[in-house]
Motif scaffolding. Structure first.
Motif, PDB file in Angstrom:
ATOM      1  N   SER A  52       0.832  -1.208   0.000  1.00 21.88           N
ATOM      2  CA  SER A  52       0.000   0.000   0.000  1.00 21.88           C
ATOM      3  C   SER A  52       0.862   1.252   0.000  1.00 21.88           C
ATOM      4  CB  SER A  52      -0.931   0.008   1.213  1.00 21.88           C
ATOM      5  OG  SER A  52      -0.205  -0.008   2.421  1.00 21.88           O
ATOM      6  N   TYR A  53       0.410   2.292  -0.724  1.00 24.11           N
ATOM      7  CA  TYR A  53       1.203   3.516  -0.775  1.00 24.11           C
ATOM      8  C   TYR A  53       0.396   4.776  -0.512  1.00 24.11           C
ATOM      9  CZ  TYR A  53      -0.558   3.836  -5.626  1.00 24.11           C
ATOM     10  OH  TYR A  53      -1.356   3.892  -6.740  1.00 24.11           O
ATOM     11  N   CYS A  54      -0.909   4.709  -0.502  1.00 31.37           N
ATOM     12  CA  CYS A  54      -1.769   5.833  -0.150  1.00 31.37           C
ATOM     13  C   CYS A  54      -3.097   5.284   0.342  1.00 31.37           C
ATOM     14  CB  CYS A  54      -2.002   6.752  -1.352  1.00 31.37           C
ATOM     15  SG  CYS A  54      -0.870   8.164  -1.473  1.00 31.37           S
ATOM     16  N   THR A  55      -3.917   6.170   0.866  1.00 29.72           N
ATOM     17  CA  THR A  55      -5.201   5.796   1.450  1.00 29.72           C
ATOM     18  C   THR A  55      -6.317   6.566   0.745  1.00 29.72           C
ATOM     19  OG1 THR A  55      -4.101   5.403   3.572  1.00 29.72           O
ATOM     20  CG2 THR A  55      -6.480   5.691   3.642  1.00 29.72           C
ATOM     21  N   GLY A  56      -7.533   6.101   0.881  1.00 25.86           N
ATOM     22  CA  GLY A  56      -8.680   6.807   0.326  1.00 25.86           C
ATOM     23  C   GLY A  56      -9.972   6.247   0.890  1.00 25.86           C
ATOM     24  N   THR A  57     -11.098   6.776   0.403  1.00 26.62           N
ATOM     25  CA  THR A  57     -12.397   6.429   0.963  1.00 26.62           C
ATOM     26  C   THR A  57     -13.426   6.237  -0.141  1.00 26.62           C
ATOM     27  OG1 THR A  57     -11.859   7.914   2.808  1.00 26.62           O
ATOM     28  CG2 THR A  57     -14.109   7.081   2.711  1.00 26.62           C
ATOM     29  N   LEU A  58     -14.226   5.207  -0.021  1.00 23.11           N
ATOM     30  CA  LEU A  58     -15.338   4.996  -0.937  1.00 23.11           C
ATOM     31  C   LEU A  58     -16.424   6.024  -0.630  1.00 23.11           C
ATOM     32  CD1 LEU A  58     -15.978   2.842  -3.172  1.00 23.11           C
ATOM     33  CD2 LEU A  58     -17.463   1.752  -1.459  1.00 23.11           C
ATOM     34  N   ILE A  59     -16.771   6.875  -1.606  1.00 24.51           N
ATOM     35  CA  ILE A  59     -17.775   7.919  -1.383  1.00 24.51           C
ATOM     36  C   ILE A  59     -19.050   7.681  -2.183  1.00 24.51           C
ATOM     37  CG2 ILE A  59     -16.112   9.677  -0.655  1.00 24.51           C
ATOM     38  CD1 ILE A  59     -16.273  10.835  -3.517  1.00 24.51           C
ATOM     39  N   SER A  60     -19.054   6.670  -3.010  1.00 23.29           N
ATOM     40  CA  SER A  60     -20.254   6.140  -3.656  1.00 23.29           C
ATOM     41  C   SER A  60     -19.927   4.692  -3.980  1.00 23.29           C
ATOM     42  CB  SER A  60     -20.611   6.925  -4.925  1.00 23.29           C
ATOM     43  OG  SER A  60     -19.986   6.389  -6.075  1.00 23.29           O
TER      44      SER A  60
END
Length: 258
Positions: A52-60
């Motif tokens: 893993s190298y970055c993070t994020g979020t499911l927004i739909s």
């Protein structure tokens, strides 16, 4: 003041052996608290064997929000895993990578990107985005001063200093922390990293990850992790507000906004 994007820089960071249980600084394992938070996964193992190298979020169901500085120039696709502890063979979703075209890697405004999937990610409820001006209203009524926020990410543990420089540990594990408010500006939410207030923090690899308003049960995503003002992940967090007209201009192309 230096402004350091929290993305893994493979040629600059020295990874330590992965042994601690958490990565977000002064945090704890996230477990199943935020299944909507995922990691950007490299095509091959990184130098320390992690992915893993970055993070994020499911927004739909089909849109994953992260930071533009996590991508490379001309990048067309990205791979995302929602495993709380990623390992080879876990489910990975590949989608179209779209950065905000206003972003310039020499400046920090508009540091947003999305990964758009062809089909809905199954079994995960997306995070809730804020209404326009939400943080301004909370500041005006005084409630922002005592608010707590929950950053979540797959990034590095608090670094240790050696004669060879800073050493960082990556574990491909989703973690969370609690953090307090410091200040609000037109485009940025500035959060404290004060251990005397019980604050945790974020570090390299947490870029693009969420800052939820409230405690661990909250799914209200008000800002994304971008950077801090030191190389050691021990000073203030700068997070990109999602309730501003500038952020909503980009997000509204991909999701229905409140």
């Amino acid at each position: 003041m230096r402004f350091v994007p929290f993305v893994v820089i493979l040629t600059a960071l020295v990874a330590a052996v992965a042994s601690p249980a958490w990565a977000i600084t002064n945090g704890s394992l996230d477990g199943v608290d935020h299944p909507e938070v995922g990691a950007l996964i490299a095509d091959k193992p990184l130098g320390d064997g992690t992915w893993s190298y970055c993070t994020g979020t499911l927004i739909s169901p089909t849109v994953f929000l992260t930071a533009a500085h996590c991508g490379e120039r001309g990048q067309k696709t990205a791979r995302v895993s929602f495993s709380s502890h990623y390992g080879p063979g876990d489910a990975v979703y590949t989608g179209r990578y779209v950065p905000d075209e206003r972003y310039d890697d020499k400046a920090d405004p508009y540091d947003m990107a999305v990964v758009v999937f062809d089909a809905a990610v199954p079994g995960i409820k997306p995070a809730t985005l804020p209404a326009e001006g939400m943080l301004d209203r909370l500041k005006a009524d005084g409630s922002l001063e005592t608010a707590r926020f929950t950053p979540v990410g797959y990034g590095a543990q608090a670094p240790t200093k050696s004669r060879h420089g800073w050493k960082f540990t990556y574990t491909d594990t989703r973690n969370q922390a609690s953090i307090s408010f410091e200040s609000l500006s037109r485009g940025w939410l500035k959060l404290s990293v004060n251990p005397f207030k019980g604050d945790g923090g974020t570090c390299y690899g947490d870029s693009g990850g969420p800052n939820f308003l409230g405690g661990p049960a909250s799914d209200v995503l008000v800002a994304t992790t971008i950077s801090g003002d030191d190389d050691a992940c021990k000073a203030t967090n700068y997070d990109y507000r999602l309730d501003t007209p500038a952020a909503r201009h980009f997000l509204g192309r991909f999701v229905t906004l409140p």
